[in-house]
Design a protein around this motif. Sequence first.
Motif, mmCIF file in Angstrom:
data_model
loop_
_atom_site.group_PDB
_atom_site.id
_atom_site.type_symbol
_atom_site.label_atom_id
_atom_site.label_comp_id
_atom_site.label_asym_id
_atom_site.label_seq_id
_atom_site.Cartn_x
_atom_site.Cartn_y
_atom_site.Cartn_z
ATOM 1 N N PHE A 1 -36.506 34.818 36.854
ATOM 2 C CA PHE A 1 -37.914 34.540 36.576
ATOM 3 C C PHE A 1 -38.412 35.401 35.422
ATOM 4 O O PHE A 1 -39.025 34.898 34.479
ATOM 5 N N TYR A 2 -38.165 36.701 35.489
ATOM 6 C CA TYR A 2 -38.609 37.603 34.413
ATOM 7 C C TYR A 2 -38.021 37.179 33.062
ATOM 8 O O TYR A 2 -38.715 37.180 32.051
ATOM 9 N N THR A 3 -36.752 36.815 33.059
ATOM 10 C CA THR A 3 -36.095 36.399 31.816
ATOM 11 C C THR A 3 -36.728 35.121 31.266
ATOM 12 O O THR A 3 -37.015 35.022 30.078
ATOM 13 N N ASN A 4 -36.952 34.146 32.147
ATOM 14 C CA ASN A 4 -37.576 32.894 31.713
ATOM 15 C C ASN A 4 -39.009 33.117 31.249
ATOM 16 O O ASN A 4 -39.433 32.551 30.236
ATOM 17 N N LEU A 5 -39.751 33.945 31.968
ATOM 18 C CA LEU A 5 -41.131 34.231 31.583
ATOM 19 C C LEU A 5 -41.169 34.889 30.200
ATOM 20 O O LEU A 5 -41.972 34.512 29.344
#
Length: 101
Positions: free
Chosen positions: A10-14
Amino acid sequence: MSSDELRQVFYTNLASIPAGRYCSYGDMASLCGVHVRQVLAWLRTLPADSNLPWYRLITGQRKIADYPGNQRQYRLLSDEGLIPESNGKYPTAYRWPDHSV
């Protein structure tokens, strides 16, 4: 995948949402392989000092969710050149990831 690994996805995609673009909560959930409720939970628990562009996530109706303090989100998106149309929706041309293909 563990919950910690999913959170990192999630952090990477965000972090991958480019400036001047937006992503829907549902699209982010699909990218992460989780339910949209999980995305919302992760957003609520972002560290206060996070530099992640949380404000680039909006509803599937291409609008900013109605919540206390959402004027900050409007301002941050506006600072990147994202202005809603007269109907309050953000232009589809700025959606990320691009769904036109």
